[in-house]
Design a protein around this motif. Sequence first.
Motif, PDB file in Angstrom:
ATOM      1  N   LEU A  40       0.842  -1.204   0.000  1.00 11.26           N
ATOM      2  CA  LEU A  40       0.000   0.000   0.000  1.00 11.26           C
ATOM      3  C   LEU A  40       0.875   1.251   0.000  1.00 11.26           C
ATOM      4  O   LEU A  40       0.663   2.180  -0.788  1.00 11.26           O
ATOM      5  CB  LEU A  40      -0.920  -0.022   1.220  1.00 11.26           C
ATOM      6  CG  LEU A  40      -1.983   1.048   1.322  1.00 11.26           C
ATOM      7  CD1 LEU A  40      -3.135   0.726   0.376  1.00 11.26           C
ATOM      8  CD2 LEU A  40      -2.507   1.127   2.753  1.00 11.26           C
ATOM      9  N   LEU A  72      -5.316  -6.907  -1.257  1.00 10.28           N
ATOM     10  CA  LEU A  72      -5.682  -5.496  -1.396  1.00 10.28           C
ATOM     11  C   LEU A  72      -6.716  -5.310  -2.504  1.00 10.28           C
ATOM     12  O   LEU A  72      -7.628  -4.496  -2.369  1.00 10.28           O
ATOM     13  CB  LEU A  72      -4.434  -4.651  -1.668  1.00 10.28           C
ATOM     14  CG  LEU A  72      -3.452  -4.532  -0.503  1.00 10.28           C
ATOM     15  CD1 LEU A  72      -2.147  -3.899  -0.966  1.00 10.28           C
ATOM     16  CD2 LEU A  72      -4.055  -3.759   0.651  1.00 10.28           C
ATOM     17  N   LEU A  94      -3.426   2.185  -6.774  1.00 12.20           N
ATOM     18  CA  LEU A  94      -4.365   2.331  -5.670  1.00 12.20           C
ATOM     19  C   LEU A  94      -5.674   2.921  -6.178  1.00 12.20           C
ATOM     20  O   LEU A  94      -5.676   3.808  -7.030  1.00 12.20           O
ATOM     21  CB  LEU A  94      -3.805   3.261  -4.588  1.00 12.20           C
ATOM     22  CG  LEU A  94      -2.733   2.712  -3.669  1.00 12.20           C
ATOM     23  CD1 LEU A  94      -2.398   3.741  -2.593  1.00 12.20           C
ATOM     24  CD2 LEU A  94      -3.121   1.398  -3.041  1.00 12.20           C
ATOM     25  N   GLY A  98      -8.021   2.920  -1.296  1.00 10.10           N
ATOM     26  CA  GLY A  98      -6.665   2.583  -0.863  1.00 10.10           C
ATOM     27  C   GLY A  98      -5.866   3.818  -0.514  1.00 10.10           C
ATOM     28  O   GLY A  98      -5.142   3.852   0.487  1.00 10.10           O
ATOM     29  N   TYR A 102      -4.386   4.775   3.177  1.00  4.91           N
ATOM     30  CA  TYR A 102      -2.984   5.147   3.349  1.00  4.91           C
ATOM     31  C   TYR A 102      -2.863   6.480   4.086  1.00  4.91           C
ATOM     32  O   TYR A 102      -2.104   6.595   5.047  1.00  4.91           O
ATOM     33  CB  TYR A 102      -2.297   5.224   1.980  1.00  4.91           C
ATOM     34  CG  TYR A 102      -0.884   5.734   2.054  1.00  4.91           C
ATOM     35  CD1 TYR A 102       0.153   4.927   2.478  1.00  4.91           C
ATOM     36  CD2 TYR A 102      -0.578   7.053   1.689  1.00  4.91           C
ATOM     37  CE1 TYR A 102       1.454   5.399   2.551  1.00  4.91           C
ATOM     38  CE2 TYR A 102       0.711   7.535   1.751  1.00  4.91           C
ATOM     39  CZ  TYR A 102       1.723   6.709   2.183  1.00  4.91           C
ATOM     40  OH  TYR A 102       3.009   7.180   2.262  1.00  4.91           O
TER      41      TYR A 102
END
Length: 146
Positions: A40, A72, A94, A98, A102
């Motif tokens: 990530l 993920l 991402l 995501g 983060y």
Amino acid sequence: MELEKFFPYRIALLAEQVSLATAQVYRTRFALGRDEWRVLAALAQQGEVRAADVKDRTTLDKMQVSRALARLEQGGLLARSPDPEDGRAWRVRLLPAGAALYRKIVPMVQAREEYLLSDLSPEEREALAKALEKVEARARQLARQG
């Protein structure tokens, strides 16, 4: 040789303790494993990349990266698409969820980092950073030499 004074052992022990202390944040609050967190974070810094390139940024092996990417993706945090330059490869990026996750985790792990380093003066922090860079360079050199 005393194992407790052997530099590689001490570094491995320190790395494991720091990793465990940091992992408490993303494991208990967000149900992410260490490998997922590293992937990530790498994707948050890199944007869209070939899946194979994630390995180089995470110190994970190919199988660990593959499993982390799959978890993920299943969690709706990243997307994979075929690599137009290599039909056997994937590109990964991402998704907004995501990136949001983060951004939520970063201040928490940075607080852990700050706590770990809080007993060091600014000069000691700088000296530590420089020493680590030098040791990392020497380790890479030895790894290349075999």
